[in-house]
Design an enzyme around this catalytic site. Structure first.
Site, PDB file in Angstrom:
ATOM      1  N   GLU A 209       4.872  -5.628   4.150  1.00 29.51           N
ATOM      2  CA  GLU A 209       4.628  -5.042   5.467  1.00 29.51           C
ATOM      3  C   GLU A 209       5.892  -5.104   6.328  1.00 29.51           C
ATOM      4  O   GLU A 209       6.690  -6.041   6.218  1.00 29.51           O
ATOM      5  CB  GLU A 209       3.499  -5.784   6.181  1.00 29.51           C
ATOM      6  CG  GLU A 209       2.113  -5.526   5.619  1.00 29.51           C
ATOM      7  CD  GLU A 209       1.598  -4.129   5.926  1.00 29.51           C
ATOM      8  OE1 GLU A 209       2.229  -3.410   6.735  1.00 29.51           O
ATOM      9  OE2 GLU A 209       0.560  -3.760   5.358  1.00 29.51           O
TER      10      GLU A 209
ATOM     11  N   GLU B  49      -5.210   0.799   2.614  1.00 26.24           N
ATOM     12  CA  GLU B  49      -4.889  -0.218   3.612  1.00 26.24           C
ATOM     13  C   GLU B  49      -4.923   0.366   5.016  1.00 26.24           C
ATOM     14  O   GLU B  49      -5.365  -0.284   5.959  1.00 26.24           O
ATOM     15  CB  GLU B  49      -3.506  -0.814   3.330  1.00 26.24           C
ATOM     16  CG  GLU B  49      -3.244  -2.133   4.032  1.00 26.24           C
ATOM     17  CD  GLU B  49      -2.693  -2.000   5.448  1.00 26.24           C
ATOM     18  OE1 GLU B  49      -2.656  -3.010   6.188  1.00 26.24           O
ATOM     19  OE2 GLU B  49      -2.278  -0.873   5.837  1.00 26.24           O
ATOM     20  N   GLU B  50      -4.484   1.606   5.147  1.00 26.49           N
ATOM     21  CA  GLU B  50      -4.462   2.237   6.466  1.00 26.49           C
ATOM     22  C   GLU B  50      -5.825   2.779   6.875  1.00 26.49           C
ATOM     23  O   GLU B  50      -6.028   3.147   8.021  1.00 26.49           O
ATOM     24  CB  GLU B  50      -3.426   3.379   6.495  1.00 26.49           C
ATOM     25  CG  GLU B  50      -1.986   2.951   6.234  1.00 26.49           C
ATOM     26  CD  GLU B  50      -1.393   2.131   7.371  1.00 26.49           C
ATOM     27  OE1 GLU B  50      -2.135   1.760   8.305  1.00 26.49           O
ATOM     28  OE2 GLU B  50      -0.180   1.854   7.310  1.00 26.49           O
TER      29      GLU B  50
ATOM     30  N   ASP C  13      -0.729   4.254   0.652  1.00 26.51           N
ATOM     31  CA  ASP C  13      -1.331   5.199   1.600  1.00 26.51           C
ATOM     32  C   ASP C  13      -0.632   5.094   2.947  1.00 26.51           C
ATOM     33  O   ASP C  13      -0.086   4.051   3.309  1.00 26.51           O
ATOM     34  CB  ASP C  13      -2.835   4.968   1.743  1.00 26.51           C
ATOM     35  CG  ASP C  13      -3.190   3.598   2.297  1.00 26.51           C
ATOM     36  OD1 ASP C  13      -2.530   2.617   1.919  1.00 26.51           O
ATOM     37  OD2 ASP C  13      -4.135   3.512   3.117  1.00 26.51           O
TER      38      ASP C  13
ATOM     39  N   ASP D 291       6.701   1.999   6.600  1.00 21.81           N
ATOM     40  CA  ASP D 291       5.377   1.400   6.373  1.00 21.81           C
ATOM     41  C   ASP D 291       4.636   2.136   5.262  1.00 21.81           C
ATOM     42  O   ASP D 291       3.841   3.015   5.543  1.00 21.81           O
ATOM     43  CB  ASP D 291       4.586   1.454   7.686  1.00 21.81           C
ATOM     44  CG  ASP D 291       3.269   0.708   7.632  1.00 21.81           C
ATOM     45  OD1 ASP D 291       3.085  -0.083   6.697  1.00 21.81           O
ATOM     46  OD2 ASP D 291       2.424   0.922   8.529  1.00 21.81           O
TER      47      ASP D 291
ATOM     48  N   HIS E 244       4.021   4.320  12.188  1.00 18.74           N
ATOM     49  CA  HIS E 244       2.901   5.119  12.708  1.00 18.74           C
ATOM     50  C   HIS E 244       3.348   6.127  13.766  1.00 18.74           C
ATOM     51  O   HIS E 244       2.496   6.760  14.407  1.00 18.74           O
ATOM     52  CB  HIS E 244       1.783   4.230  13.271  1.00 18.74           C
ATOM     53  CG  HIS E 244       1.068   3.431  12.241  1.00 18.74           C
ATOM     54  ND1 HIS E 244      -0.229   2.999  12.396  1.00 18.74           N
ATOM     55  CD2 HIS E 244       1.449   2.964  11.033  1.00 18.74           C
ATOM     56  CE1 HIS E 244      -0.604   2.314  11.328  1.00 18.74           C
ATOM     57  NE2 HIS E 244       0.415   2.270  10.490  1.00 18.74           N
TER      58      HIS E 244
ATOM     59  N   HIS F 269       0.833  -1.203   0.000  1.00 18.56           N
ATOM     60  CA  HIS F 269       0.000   0.000   0.000  1.00 18.56           C
ATOM     61  C   HIS F 269       0.870   1.256   0.000  1.00 18.56           C
ATOM     62  O   HIS F 269       1.911   1.303   0.661  1.00 18.56           O
ATOM     63  CB  HIS F 269      -0.948   0.016   1.200  1.00 18.56           C
ATOM     64  CG  HIS F 269      -0.268   0.017   2.542  1.00 18.56           C
ATOM     65  ND1 HIS F 269       0.064   1.181   3.202  1.00 18.56           N
ATOM     66  CD2 HIS F 269       0.147  -1.000   3.344  1.00 18.56           C
ATOM     67  CE1 HIS F 269       0.650   0.879   4.362  1.00 18.56           C
ATOM     68  NE2 HIS F 269       0.711  -0.436   4.464  1.00 18.56           N
TER      69      HIS F 269
END
Length: 375
Positions: free
Chosen positions: A170, A141-142, A76, A107, A356, A74
């Site tokens: 990931e 995805e997020e 995003d 990520d 994150h 992903h």
């Protein structure tokens, strides 16, 4: 900078906070098309939350061209939070003290960059390769995850297309690159429970029914349950309350209802329907008046040792000399959707300690080895 780092810089500069794409997939499609990939872009979702997805395939030249390896991921990213808390702009990638900083560095924009550069090198060295290669990249995805990978999987399934092997980038490593890969993930089942009572004055409890008092015994029983024992691949299923609320804000009012949000992370030793039934049985045994709404976020999936796992662990050992641990820990991933059309789904990427967080980063020294493992 090496090519993987250069491409990672280009992707991190795009402010692709979920579900925005901001041109990430156009960058990837442009490079893949030059390699001979057939690229399809799918847009899904409501007008104010449009999601862009990319499916790109390069077919092999031999009879076994149907054997297809897909790289999935992903572009995003989660919101950066307070910009002032970052040492530098989260969307202006910078190298400091041997680390590449930026939102998505770990990520998982760097992993996607490494996917692409590894594929470029492979195709250049093997212009007549026999197998097929694909990319499944999403911008959802997020976020809710309802207009991203799952939509592409549904379309591929409807067209009768399958994936033989899927590697998701990931960030799975823990202490050092390659120490952990994910061979599956637990399922996730959420419940929104509303317990009904009768509102009244706290001085006259005989004229009211306190839903908090009524709910405490069954909640304690739910918290104490052993839902299953797990198995050799999965830990036991867990049940956790994530939010609880009642009351009007006044301390002299018995509330009329109690709202509770909870979540199961469940192994393949249990099913979602079984867990729902067991929850209802406990609530009913305590004679609660309640409503409950369920959301199944994803079923558990598991890839047993096979060709893909062997290839990944061998590549990790060859490039960085690390013995890999297989795990099913952590949250959900888009692997739960891809597993519907692919029998072997494995996740492997860089260390996840900064994901994150403010000042997300990847060690620059890990980027070239990551690409070489994918290669």
């Amino acid at each position: 900078m090496n090519p993987s780092q250069t491409l990672a810089f280009a992707l991190i500069r795009r402010r692709s906070v979920t579900p925005a794409d901001d041109g990430c997939l156009a960058i990837l499609a442009g490079r893949l098309e030059r390699l001979g990939f057939a690229c399809e872009t799918f847009v899904s979702g409501p007008p104010d939350l449009r999601v862009t997805n990319l499916w790109a395939v390069k077919r092999g030249t031999a009879q076994r061209a149907g054997k297809l390896l897909a790289f999935a991921g992903h572009t995003d990213v989660v919101p950066p939070g307070p910009i002032g808390a970052w040492t530098s702009d989260p969307f202006s990638p910078v190298v400091r003290d041997g680390r590449l900083y930026g939102r998505g560095a770990a990520d998982m924009k760097t992993a996607i960059a490494c996917f692409v550069i590894a594929t470029e090198e492979f195709v250049r060295r093997n212009p007549s390769h026999g197998g097929s290669i694909a990319f499944l990249i999403t911008g959802d995805e997020e976020g809710p995850g309802v207009d991203g990978t799952v939509k592409v999987v549904e379309l591929l399934k409807a067209r009768g297309e399958c994936i033989d092997y899927c590697l998701i980038g990931e960030p799975t490593s823990v202490s050092t690159l390659g120490d952990t890969v994910k061979q599956g993930r637990r399922g996730t089942l959420s419940g929104a429970l509303c317990v009904h009572g009768v509102q009244g004055h706290v001085a006259y409890p005989d004229l009211a029914e306190n839903p908090i008092h009524r709910a405490i015994p069954p909640l304690a029983e739910l918290a104490a349950q052993q839902w299953d024992a797990g198995d050799e691949y999965f830990p036991p299923t867990s049940w956790q309350i994530s939010n609880i609320h009642a009351g009007s804000g006044a301390n002299n009012v018995i509330p009329g209802s109690l709202s509770i949000d909870f979540n199961f992370r469940f192994s393949k030793a249990s099913t979602a329907e079984d867990l729902k039934e067991r929850v209802r049985a406990i609530l009913d045994r305590h004679n609660l008046r309640y409503d409950i709404a369920w959301t199944l976020g994803g079923e558990p999936f598991l890839t047993l040792p096979g060709e893909l796992m062997t290839a990944i662990t061998d590549a990790i050992h060859a490039v960085v000399g690390v013995e890999t641990t297989r795990s099913t820990s952590g949250g959900t991933s888009d692997g739960r959707f891809i597993a519907r059309i692919c029998p072997q789904v494995v996740e492997f990427g860089p260390p996840n300690g900064s994901i994150h967080k403010v000042d997300e980063y990847i060690e620059v020294a890990l980027i070239e080895p990551l690409k070489n493992i994918y290669l």
